[in-house]
Write an enzyme that holds these catalytic residues in place. Structure first.
Site, PDB file in Angstrom:
ATOM      1  N   ARG A  73      45.051  49.731  18.549  1.00  0.00           N
ATOM      2  CA  ARG A  73      44.447  49.044  19.697  1.00  0.00           C
ATOM      3  C   ARG A  73      42.946  48.859  19.467  1.00  0.00           C
ATOM      4  O   ARG A  73      42.377  47.811  19.779  1.00  0.00           O
ATOM      5  CB  ARG A  73      44.705  49.920  20.935  1.00  0.00           C
ATOM      6  CG  ARG A  73      44.445  49.254  22.254  1.00  0.00           C
ATOM      7  CD  ARG A  73      44.878  50.150  23.410  1.00  0.00           C
ATOM      8  NE  ARG A  73      46.311  50.224  23.586  1.00  0.00           N
ATOM      9  CZ  ARG A  73      47.060  49.286  24.167  1.00  0.00           C
ATOM     10  NH1 ARG A  73      46.508  48.189  24.622  1.00  0.00           N
ATOM     11  NH2 ARG A  73      48.358  49.442  24.286  1.00  0.00           N
ATOM     12  N   MET A  98      47.786  40.515  29.028  1.00  0.00           N
ATOM     13  CA  MET A  98      48.577  41.714  29.312  1.00  0.00           C
ATOM     14  C   MET A  98      48.339  42.800  28.264  1.00  0.00           C
ATOM     15  O   MET A  98      49.263  43.258  27.589  1.00  0.00           O
ATOM     16  CB  MET A  98      50.061  41.339  29.411  1.00  0.00           C
ATOM     17  CG  MET A  98      50.339  40.254  30.432  1.00  0.00           C
ATOM     18  SD  MET A  98      49.719  40.630  32.094  1.00  0.00           S
ATOM     19  CE  MET A  98      51.059  41.646  32.690  1.00  0.00           C
ATOM     20  N   ILE A 100      46.051  46.536  27.659  1.00  0.00           N
ATOM     21  CA  ILE A 100      45.105  47.542  28.135  1.00  0.00           C
ATOM     22  C   ILE A 100      43.935  47.541  27.162  1.00  0.00           C
ATOM     23  O   ILE A 100      44.125  47.580  25.943  1.00  0.00           O
ATOM     24  CB  ILE A 100      45.783  48.922  28.214  1.00  0.00           C
ATOM     25  CG1 ILE A 100      46.828  48.887  29.334  1.00  0.00           C
ATOM     26  CG2 ILE A 100      44.748  50.017  28.460  1.00  0.00           C
ATOM     27  CD1 ILE A 100      47.646  50.145  29.461  1.00  0.00           C
ATOM     28  N   LEU A 101      42.735  47.452  27.709  1.00  0.00           N
ATOM     29  CA  LEU A 101      41.552  47.303  26.864  1.00  0.00           C
ATOM     30  C   LEU A 101      40.920  48.656  26.588  1.00  0.00           C
ATOM     31  O   LEU A 101      40.908  49.540  27.454  1.00  0.00           O
ATOM     32  CB  LEU A 101      40.548  46.391  27.569  1.00  0.00           C
ATOM     33  CG  LEU A 101      41.080  44.977  27.819  1.00  0.00           C
ATOM     34  CD1 LEU A 101      40.218  44.256  28.847  1.00  0.00           C
ATOM     35  CD2 LEU A 101      41.147  44.195  26.519  1.00  0.00           C
ATOM     36  N   HIS A 117      44.632  40.243  39.348  1.00  0.00           N
ATOM     37  CA  HIS A 117      45.759  41.174  39.431  1.00  0.00           C
ATOM     38  C   HIS A 117      46.638  40.748  40.609  1.00  0.00           C
ATOM     39  O   HIS A 117      46.121  40.464  41.698  1.00  0.00           O
ATOM     40  CB  HIS A 117      45.240  42.605  39.631  1.00  0.00           C
ATOM     41  CG  HIS A 117      46.348  43.600  39.693  1.00  0.00           C
ATOM     42  ND1 HIS A 117      47.038  44.018  38.579  1.00  0.00           N
ATOM     43  CD2 HIS A 117      46.922  44.241  40.755  1.00  0.00           C
ATOM     44  CE1 HIS A 117      47.969  44.882  38.935  1.00  0.00           C
ATOM     45  NE2 HIS A 117      47.920  45.028  40.246  1.00  0.00           N
ATOM     46  N   THR A 149      36.653  47.514  34.885  1.00  0.00           N
ATOM     47  CA  THR A 149      36.046  48.775  34.452  1.00  0.00           C
ATOM     48  C   THR A 149      37.088  49.506  33.601  1.00  0.00           C
ATOM     49  O   THR A 149      38.227  49.032  33.471  1.00  0.00           O
ATOM     50  CB  THR A 149      35.673  49.650  35.668  1.00  0.00           C
ATOM     51  OG1 THR A 149      36.884  49.986  36.358  1.00  0.00           O
ATOM     52  CG2 THR A 149      34.736  48.934  36.609  1.00  0.00           C
ATOM     53  N   GLN A 181      48.423  30.973  45.174  1.00  0.00           N
ATOM     54  CA  GLN A 181      47.119  31.356  45.744  1.00  0.00           C
ATOM     55  C   GLN A 181      46.152  31.820  44.654  1.00  0.00           C
ATOM     56  O   GLN A 181      44.937  31.597  44.757  1.00  0.00           O
ATOM     57  CB  GLN A 181      47.303  32.465  46.781  1.00  0.00           C
ATOM     58  CG  GLN A 181      48.139  32.053  47.965  1.00  0.00           C
ATOM     59  CD  GLN A 181      47.584  30.817  48.652  1.00  0.00           C
ATOM     60  OE1 GLN A 181      46.422  30.785  49.043  1.00  0.00           O
ATOM     61  NE2 GLN A 181      48.406  29.786  48.791  1.00  0.00           N
ATOM     62  N   GLU A 182      46.686  32.448  43.614  1.00  0.00           N
ATOM     63  CA  GLU A 182      45.824  32.848  42.492  1.00  0.00           C
ATOM     64  C   GLU A 182      45.095  31.618  41.943  1.00  0.00           C
ATOM     65  O   GLU A 182      43.912  31.668  41.597  1.00  0.00           O
ATOM     66  CB  GLU A 182      46.660  33.489  41.377  1.00  0.00           C
ATOM     67  CG  GLU A 182      47.285  34.818  41.758  1.00  0.00           C
ATOM     68  CD  GLU A 182      48.026  35.476  40.596  1.00  0.00           C
ATOM     69  OE1 GLU A 182      47.593  35.357  39.445  1.00  0.00           O
ATOM     70  OE2 GLU A 182      49.058  36.123  40.853  1.00  0.00           O
TER      71      GLU A 182
HETATM   72  C1  GAR Z   1      49.473  36.338  37.102  1.00  0.00           C
HETATM   73  O1  GAR Z   1      50.298  36.525  38.226  1.00  0.00           O
HETATM   74  C2  GAR Z   1      48.426  37.434  37.031  1.00  0.00           C
HETATM   75  O2  GAR Z   1      47.986  37.855  38.284  1.00  0.00           O
HETATM   76  C3  GAR Z   1      49.209  38.524  36.335  1.00  0.00           C
HETATM   77  O3  GAR Z   1      49.977  37.871  35.368  1.00  0.00           O
HETATM   78  C4  GAR Z   1      50.263  36.545  35.809  1.00  0.00           C
HETATM   79  C5  GAR Z   1      49.819  35.587  34.725  1.00  0.00           C
HETATM   80  O4  GAR Z   1      50.228  34.293  35.014  1.00  0.00           O
HETATM   81  N1  GAR Z   1      48.328  39.484  35.757  1.00  0.00           N
HETATM   82  C6  GAR Z   1      48.623  40.771  35.634  1.00  0.00           C
HETATM   83  O5  GAR Z   1      49.686  41.239  35.983  1.00  0.00           O
HETATM   84  C7  GAR Z   1      47.529  41.624  35.011  1.00  0.00           C
HETATM   85  N2  GAR Z   1      47.778  43.002  35.239  1.00  0.00           N
HETATM   86  P1  GAR Z   1      49.609  33.074  34.192  1.00  0.00           P
HETATM   87  O6  GAR Z   1      49.734  33.426  32.716  1.00  0.00           O
HETATM   88  O7  GAR Z   1      50.481  31.921  34.552  1.00  0.00           O
HETATM   89  O8  GAR Z   1      48.189  32.908  34.623  1.00  0.00           O
END
Ligand code: GAR
Length: 204
Positions: A73, A98, A100-101, A117, A149, A181-182
């Site tokens: 990693r 996806m 962990i950094l 998230h 963080t 909504q994201e």
């Molecule tokens: C999104 O729902 C994002 O919030 C989630 O992965 C999806 C990515 O969708 N992120 C996580 O779970 C991070 N822990 P996308 O590739 O279509 O943007």
């Protein structure tokens, strides 16, 4: 010009929302902001196909850094940092990245690293957020844009969106409602990050 680098692992629909907003709202002209590159740790991430198939976004570089090609990693994160830094980023955006950094990666980008998230943090850090919200009997779910963080899914909250959980919801139906909504809050949070930064600079 300020540079944004976006990291993805999959569909990249949040990345697409940001790239689209930057183009449509002319961030370059109005805010001196550009999305310089999108980097995926997975060669087959469909978000890369989306980007490459849209010629209007050809100024955004797409790159792959396959994490399976690295022994650890730490080695992957070091290589990723070198790749990202070629773009002199003012902001690094985790958009469905996806991984962990490692602490050195997070420390290197402290204050200029944000994530989205799919829950109303601080509730439901980690994975399977939608099923866990349904199982807990929550009436609302949502998404959070936050500073990154070293503690997973912690860090100052920059934006949140709330959606109802309705009768008959599955993790899939809820995920789709949250994701729509994201796509609204993430580009807005990116813009707001730079506006806030400008205000802070003027104050010092
Ligand atoms: C999104 O729902 C994002 O919030 C989630 O992965 C999806 C990515 O969708 N992120 C996580 O779970 C991070 N822990 P996308 O590739 O279509 O943007």
């Amino acid at each position: 010009m300020k540079n944004i680098v976006i990291l993805i692992s999959g569909a990249g629909t949040n990345m697409a929302a940001i790239v689209h907003a930057a183009h449509q709202q002319r961030w370059r002209e109005h805010m001196g902001l550009q999305v310089s590159a999108v980097i995926s740790n997975k060669p087959n991430a469909s978000g890369l196909d989306w980007l490459r198939s849209h010629s209007e976004f050809s100024e955004v570089k797409s790159e792959v850094l396959d994490h399976t090609q690295f022994e650890s990693r730490e080695a992957f994160d070091q290589a990723l940092m070198r790749r990202i830094d070629l773009y002199a980023p003012d902001l690094v955006v985790l958009a469905g990245f996806m991984r962990i950094l490692t602490p050195p990666f997070v420390a290197h980008y402290e204050g200029r690293l944000i994530n989205i998230h799919p829950s109303l943090l601080p509730a439901f850090t980690g994975l399977n957020t939608h099923q866990r919200a349904i199982d807990a009997g929550c009436q609302f779910a949502g998404a959070t844009v936050h500073q990154v963080t070293t503690a997973l899914d912690h860090g100052a909250i920059l934006a949140q969106a709330v959606v109802p959980i309705v009768s008959g919801d599955t993790a899939e139906t809820l995920a789709a409602r949250v994701l729509s909504q994201e796509h609204l809050i993430f580009p807005e949070a990116v813009k707001h990050f730079f506006k806030t930064e400008a205000v802070l600079l003027q104050a010092t």
